[in-house]
Scaffold this motif. Sequence first.
Motif, PDB file in Angstrom:
ATOM      1  N   UNK A 323       0.656  -1.098  -0.194  1.00 25.78           N
ATOM      2  CA  UNK A 323      -0.156  -0.242   0.289  1.00 25.78           C
ATOM      3  C   UNK A 323       1.152   0.849  -0.096  1.00 25.78           C
ATOM      4  N   UNK A 324       2.179   0.660   0.090  1.00 26.77           N
ATOM      5  CA  UNK A 324       2.799   2.642   0.273  1.00 26.77           C
ATOM      6  C   UNK A 324       3.723   2.569  -2.002  1.00 26.77           C
TER       7      UNK A 324
ATOM      8  N   UNK B 186     -12.150   2.219   4.763  1.00 29.28           N
ATOM      9  CA  UNK B 186     -10.971   0.714   4.918  1.00 29.28           C
ATOM     10  C   UNK B 186     -11.187  -0.532   4.279  1.00 29.28           C
ATOM     11  N   UNK B 187     -10.269  -0.756   3.670  1.00 26.78           N
ATOM     12  CA  UNK B 187     -10.891  -2.192   2.564  1.00 26.78           C
ATOM     13  C   UNK B 187      -9.557  -3.306   2.809  1.00 26.78           C
ATOM     14  N   UNK B 207      -7.834   3.534   3.266  1.00 27.93           N
ATOM     15  CA  UNK B 207      -7.069   2.475   4.573  1.00 27.93           C
ATOM     16  C   UNK B 207      -7.124   1.075   4.605  1.00 27.93           C
ATOM     17  N   UNK B 208      -5.802   0.211   4.245  1.00 27.58           N
ATOM     18  CA  UNK B 208      -5.898  -1.602   4.065  1.00 27.58           C
ATOM     19  C   UNK B 208      -5.754  -1.603   5.406  1.00 27.58           C
ATOM     20  N   UNK B 209      -6.712  -3.024   6.170  1.00 32.74           N
ATOM     21  CA  UNK B 209      -6.048  -3.440   6.667  1.00 32.74           C
ATOM     22  C   UNK B 209      -6.053  -5.234   6.522  1.00 32.74           C
ATOM     23  N   UNK B 234     -15.254  -2.622   1.220  1.00 31.14           N
ATOM     24  CA  UNK B 234     -15.077  -3.992   0.566  1.00 31.14           C
ATOM     25  C   UNK B 234     -13.527  -4.578   1.221  1.00 31.14           C
ATOM     26  N   UNK B 235     -14.082  -5.961   1.015  1.00 32.64           N
ATOM     27  CA  UNK B 235     -13.002  -7.339   0.868  1.00 32.64           C
ATOM     28  C   UNK B 235     -12.086  -7.652  -0.642  1.00 32.64           C
ATOM     29  N   UNK B 236     -10.803  -7.797  -0.243  1.00 27.60           N
ATOM     30  CA  UNK B 236     -10.421  -7.612  -1.896  1.00 27.60           C
ATOM     31  C   UNK B 236      -9.909  -9.487  -2.310  1.00 27.60           C
ATOM     32  N   UNK B 237     -10.372 -10.076  -2.869  1.00 26.21           N
ATOM     33  CA  UNK B 237     -10.358 -11.683  -1.870  1.00 26.21           C
ATOM     34  C   UNK B 237      -9.446 -12.460  -3.837  1.00 26.21           C
TER      35      UNK B 237
END
Lengths: 452, 529
Positions: A323-324, B186-187, B207-209, B234-237
């Motif tokens: 992500x960076x 958040x994604x 923002x990615x988690x 969203x969830x990216x799968x």
Amino acid sequence: MRYLPLSDADRGEMLRVIGASSVDELFRDVPEEVRLSGPVEGLPMHASEMAVERHMAARSRKNMVAGDVPFFLGCGAYKHHIPASVDHLIQRGEYLTSYTPYQPEIAQGTLQMLFEFQTQVARLYGCDVANASMYDGSTAMWEAIGMAARITRRKRSIVSSGVHPHYVSVATTMAKFTGDFLDTSLPELTAETDAERLIAAIDDSTSAVVVQYPDILGRVTDLTPIAEAAHAAGALLIAVVTEPVALGLIRSPGEMGADIVVGEGQSIGVGLQFGGPYVGLFATRDKYVRQMPGRLTGETVDAEGKRGFVLTLSTREQHIRREKATSNICTNSGLCALAFTIHMSLLGEKGLRQLASLNHARACDVAERLAAIPGVELVNDSFFNEFTIKLPVEARPAVHAMVEKGVLGGVSLGRLYPNAAALQNGLVIAVTETATDEDIAALEAALKEVVR
Amino acid sequence: MTANPAGWRPTAPANEEGEARTVTGNRALMLEEALLFEIGGLDQTGVDIVEAPQRPTRLGGLERNREIGLPGLSEPEAVRHYTRLSRQNYAIDLGLFPLGSCTMKHNPRLNEKVARMPGFADVHPLQPRETVQGALEVINELAFWLIDLTGMHGVAMSPKAGAHGELCGLLCIRAALEARGDKREVVLVPESAHGTNPATAAFAGYRVENIPANSAGRVDLDALKARLGPDVAAVMITNPNTCGLFEPDMKAISDAVHAAGGFVYCDGANFNAIVGKVRPGDLGIDAMHINLHKTFSTPHGGGGPGSGPVVLSEALAPFGPLPYTARTADGVVHLIEEEQADEFSQTHFDGKVQSFGRMVAFHGQMGMFTRALTYILSHGADGLKQVAEDAVLNANYILRSLEDVLDAPFAASGPCMHEAIFSDKGFAEGVSTLDLAKALIDEGYHPMTMYFPLVVHGAMLVEPTETESKATLDQFIAALRSIAERARAGDPTLKAAPIYAPRRRLDETLAARKPVLTYQEPSQAEAAE
């Protein structure tokens, strides 16, 4: 199913080795209720090579082919002659069917070619470094805006009204989501560009000024004053070039102070192809290289000290930085970059200059002849191979009327700016080396009739 | 600049250990090739261009006044230069290219022939639409197939590559959320995802988690459910995922995400494993890009061009980028550009078309569309199903044939899909996945994907695809088995591999520490030292 080498006997033997009773057993993680039992409905079954070729050829014949008619369209895609050896070489399986050069020891062909490409693009643009290509000119411009924002830590880009409206549209779309602010406006049908407005709009929140060279109406103007004003305010100058052949004759944006130069490389080696695939070019100054998006090829040595090439500075990239990363792209237009490089190697400095001179001379000739038609007015003072005329009628129907006469006679500004009333009479004409004297006469005759 | 009169430049002396020395640096058919900048000249050209008539220019006083530095070659020199370079490349035409998650399959030459038909290759994107009806039909026909095979409602054709398609899908999701006044930030991205997934989510302003994988190599459903909430967009799968496994809980994942008000993005990179077997729409997926080169065999060309159409669910279809295609209730597929969007919106989407805008200058990768459609028509609905079955069969054959010599971390949790994953567990101290991969080069193979996915230590991801014969697989298995045994035994010669490639191991650290990204004339380069 000629592309599938397994025989039923092979399949049976392999299932035995695996220890499965049927191939469906291998899909057992797919829940029964969603698994399809037969072929997807609504679609035909497999077809022979001959049948498919006929089906596609019938579609192909329904189009009016640029090479078959007098043709004068530009605005971001240009018809140039491509030497036969270019397409022949890019179809070699070693190029066509290779992957991204992640294993450099067995990808030196692609890597050396990309190193040559980077050098050619950097020199053409008057910059220090170039990357290994982008999707196309429009996405390259967007990436440049994002890069300028990272470098300046500012978010406001001032976009010249002379930038291709589709490029602006792409940037506007992206800006909505990234929080960048784009200051845009529509062009006017005059010989002057908006340089004064751009300079006046620069302030200490400006990340970049974005200009096109030559611009959407074909105008060629000195970028130096804009570069100086941008730099004085701590902003960058981004120059967009949609017709790289022009740089065989006119000064490069880098020479005039542009910090990032991007553009479309389609003109050199890549056919029109109804809009893609094309090849985005991207170059900048040495000091910004770590902020540059996309792939980079660099020179190094192998364990025996021999010169070789590798993909490098990948710590900017998505597969390492996630992500960076400087961008999310993980590909380039490798094959189109190869076509560009081969065509450019065939042209060389001498051929490029001759090609550019011929384009310009033909365009000057056509501009004079069209401007002599009663009611038609040449908008440009300066141009390379593309210029804008103002018709006494709306240009959009005029273009369709010319199609009736078998002439593809330019791009109407109405097609590009459907909602701008003041631009509806504008017609952009591109003239390249492919336009013959007969083609030019046909355009002149057709335009005379449709504006009468 | 002057051309190198000798026309070549040996890159280094031959080594001391008895290796044949040659004047040219060539070794029989393994040819050294100098750079264009060392063999070309500024006064040389390989094209004949008629002299432009002498006349005043109209260049705004900006005539170029210095050299660009672009050397040229005559046609025979250019053909030879790029042909010789090509021979230093591995390619799918030369042999198995088992890059997991990258899917290198045979590229039929009919596709190339069709893409070069003048009605596709030589038409301008801004030609009046009545002059390009055949080209538009191709886009619509491909769109129809993509929608049908995936069980979705619309498809955005314009994204230029897979990662661009991911961005397109997320922007559709963002537009749909904003249309209902929902600001989510958040994604969620499982840790097995391609690096493009988190990069894309960040690029789209999220923002990615990360969501962990469970011990069976799948998304940890409980961890995912626990994290869902009103801030998750969203969830990216990826399904089948990058461990080569199908996510059996996919429908449950989709239901949970939808119940929490979010959307499901599926990375469709591995669609080739399930095409014709299951439709992503039936799994509750809202958006999925399709890498045309992977599932539908458009050539990868040393890095691209790609093409990443994105199929969209009913909920997302009105938000796709322009131009895009959509299927209406009457079954007709429409291509919609800016000017038609309003009208179409009124007639077919109850005035709800809220396209997020334009992603590329023109219509997308037409040259890839023609190739993909040609491939699809060749295979048909029955052939595509066979594609998935053979791809999965081939991968499982490799998995079972090697699991006694290579650690296969998920072999116990069931069949793999189109790719088999192994790890470096069991290698002797000091021997790495990289060493094994480089030894494969000496056997005449392109190595598999290495060190990905990150959830497996020293990962080796092998994807044979459906276009490999059993004989090819058997030979590859024998080669890999032998190298794996050497890796377990700690054979020190692995460290020296490759020996027979055009180059030995390249110094990547040097390249990054002292970047040389363009050719410098020797005098300049020396001055810079």
